[in-house]
Design an enzyme around this catalytic site. Structure first.
Site, short mmCIF file in Angstrom:
data_model
loop_
_atom_site.label_atom_id
_atom_site.label_comp_id
_atom_site.label_asym_id
_atom_site.label_seq_id
_atom_site.Cartn_x
_atom_site.Cartn_y
_atom_site.Cartn_z
N LYS A 164 1.17 -1.40 0.00
CA LYS A 164 -0.04 -0.17 -0.46
C LYS A 164 1.44 0.81 -0.38
O LYS A 164 0.24 2.30 -0.32
CB LYS A 164 -1.15 0.21 0.76
CG LYS A 164 -2.02 -1.17 0.65
CD LYS A 164 -3.50 -1.23 2.00
CE LYS A 164 -3.70 -2.36 1.33
NZ LYS A 164 -3.75 -3.54 1.55
C1 LIG Z 1 -4.21 -4.48 1.54
C2 LIG Z 1 -3.52 -5.71 0.66
C3 LIG Z 1 -4.15 -6.90 -0.05
C4 LIG Z 1 -5.33 -7.16 -0.60
O1 LIG Z 1 -4.98 -6.08 -1.51
P1 LIG Z 1 -6.41 -5.41 -2.72
O2 LIG Z 1 -5.93 -4.15 -3.77
O3 LIG Z 1 -7.20 -4.97 -1.95
O4 LIG Z 1 -6.64 -6.77 -3.30
C5 LIG Z 1 -2.78 -7.64 -0.33
N1 LIG Z 1 -1.65 -8.34 0.69
C6 LIG Z 1 -1.87 -6.96 1.57
C7 LIG Z 1 -0.43 -7.44 2.66
C8 LIG Z 1 -2.52 -5.97 1.81
O5 LIG Z 1 -1.92 -5.10 2.32
#
Ligand SMILES: *Cc1c(COP(=O)(O)O)cnc(C)c1O
Length: 453
Positions: free
Chosen positions: A107
């Site tokens: 993120k």
């Molecule tokens: C948010 C997140 C995901 C999922 O990502 P999306 O964009 O919601 O599909 C997967 N792995 C981690 C570690 C995350 O923080």
């Protein structure tokens, strides 16, 4: 570039307005009026690649030199010179590490850029906003880190008291910036989300505080994630398959956009944990809602994948009214089906889908450790399990590693007996003082806290 809503009745906006708005006024998500194509790029830094890819999306709104500077600033916070390095896992299968940003999850790739974009746009408009958000873990710390040095943004993040991991909580509560507040709500993550929704629905409060959000549906987050798909295809000779550990469908949607813009990607493998609404959809052509089950990969514990709406809009030939109707029925009845021809045109050529149970997750962490000595986090393990199912000779497979193993040390230790260590910049995380306020699950109390912060 102009942006339209997937539900067809919100005003058409330019890039900056779309970034600040997040959700469209008709409840839809913004998408560009047309998908640009991207000529192959082979040289330049990651930030230069990013600025190249962003250029058609920001046209008429932000100039390319400014965007390059924002991207350079954002990706200078990553601890690896490649920003998103690729490492070999097994023959024909490698991993792209998206977790070298400040808070150790993918993120950061989007939120380091989004914070800087917000600040740039707000400075130009001489405005200030208060971002409020609810987090079950990863999003809160990444959002806080992305805006902690922004002059025009205050941020208040609500998390469920006692229900986030120690690492996740400390990554939020130890940030010492005057514009950051964290609140431990006496309740669940759903309670936190309901409080945030209620604050946004309280028009007087929303206006007085100039509330804003940085949800995973924000267009700029999706756009920022497109870059590493192109980066993958300039480092590995394509066409390649890419496996994406998925929750809200934001990350994998960015992969679909990259492919649509011309990146040599063959299949996108959608990897879910036990919360497998997407896998069931790809198997049955019908999306049906069930409850949320807590798993070892909590950032993928979702009920409905909100960013799927953007793909649905394309599947409906960009008919916003039809998309809105379909989603209304989905909310009323908890089910949404697509036609065979839509499935054949949009899903079958590109998407593959798999699921991993907690047992599979632990077994995969263990098998990777035994064969390579590498520790992978539970979200990445869900991806590796799915990638192994779909890997084909002659087509390179890349799995996106979405979190650093030290972010989820308990699961990793349970699988391997080895406790992953935090990287140097967080080594003293458990010695840093925490700053947080515990509040009851009560709207008036939380609003008063936000107003008087
Ligand atoms: C948010 C997140 C995901 C999922 O990502 P999306 O964009 O919601 O599909 C997967 N792995 C981690 C570690 C995350 O923080």
């Amino acid at each position: 570039m102009k942006y339209v809503s997937t539900r067809g009745s919100a005003p058409v906006l330019g890039f900056s307005d779309v970034v600040l708005a997040g959700l469209a006024t008709d409840g839809g998500l913004y998408v560009p009026e047309t998908w640009p194509s991207m000529p192959a790029v082979s040289s330049g830094s990651y930030a230069e690649l990013a600025a190249n890819i962003f250029s058609p999306f920001i046209e008429g709104d932000i100039d390319n030199a400014t965007m390059l500077r924002l991207a350079q600033d954002a990706y200078a916070t990553f601890r690896h010179p490649d920003v998103v390095p690729i490492v070999d896992l097994e023959p024909g299968h490698s991993i792209m590490e998206l977790f070298h940003g400040p808070t150790l999850a993918f993120k950061d790739v989007a939120l380091q850029l989004l914070g800087r974009l917000f600040d740039h746009i707000l400075t130009a408009r001489n405005e200030k906003v208060t971002i409020v958000g609810a987090t079950s873990g990863d999003t809160g710390s990444a959002a806080i880190d992305g805006v902690k040095n922004c002059k025009n943004i205050d941020i208040v993040i609500l998390y469920p008291a006692g229900r986030v991991s120690d690492v996740q909580r400390r990554q939020m509560t130890t940030v010492d910036s005057p514009n950051v507040r964290t609140v431990a709500i006496e309740g669940t993550f759903d309670d936190c989300q309901d409080l945030v929704k209620a604050m946004f629905n309280h028009a007087e409060f929303r206006e007085a505080q100039n509330l804003s959000a940085v949800n995973s549906i924000n267009w700029a987050r999706v756009m920022a994630q497109v870059v590493y798909y192109f980066e993958a295809t300039r480092r590995i000779n394509g066409p390649i398959d890419i496996t994406v550990p998925t929750g809200n469908f934001g990350n994998v949607l960015s992969g679909w956009i990259a492919k649509n813009m011309g990146a040599p990607i063959r299949h996108l493998v959608v990897a879910s944990n036990q919360n497998d609404i997407l896998t069931r959809f790809f198997e049955s052509h019908s999306m049906t809602v069930t409850g949320v089950h807590p798993t070892l990969s909590p950032s993928m514990d979702i009920q409905v994948s909100s960013n799927f709406e953007r793909l649905l809009f394309e599947m409906n030939n960009r008919d916003g009214a039809m998309t809105a109707q379909q989603l209304q029925r989905f909310r009323d009845r908890g089910a949404l089906a697509v036609e065979q021809d839509q499935f054949d045109q949009w899903i079958a050529p590109t998407f593959r889908a798999a699921r991993a149970s907690d047992h599979d997750t632990l077994a995969t962490i263990r098998s990777v450790y035994e064969s390579t000595g590498m520790l992978i986090d539970p979200h990445t393990a869900v991806g590796v399990k799915a990638a192994r199912e779909f890997a084909e000779d002659g087509v390179p497979m890349l799995t996106l590693a979405t979190a650093h193993p030290a972010k989820f040390p308990d699961a990793v230790e349970r699988a391997t007996g080895e406790r992953p260590q935090l990287p140097a910049h967080l080594a003293d995380l458990f010695d840093r003082p925490e700053r947080t306020t515990q509040l009851p699950n009560d709207l008036a109390t939380v609003e008063a806290f936000v107003a008087n912060r």
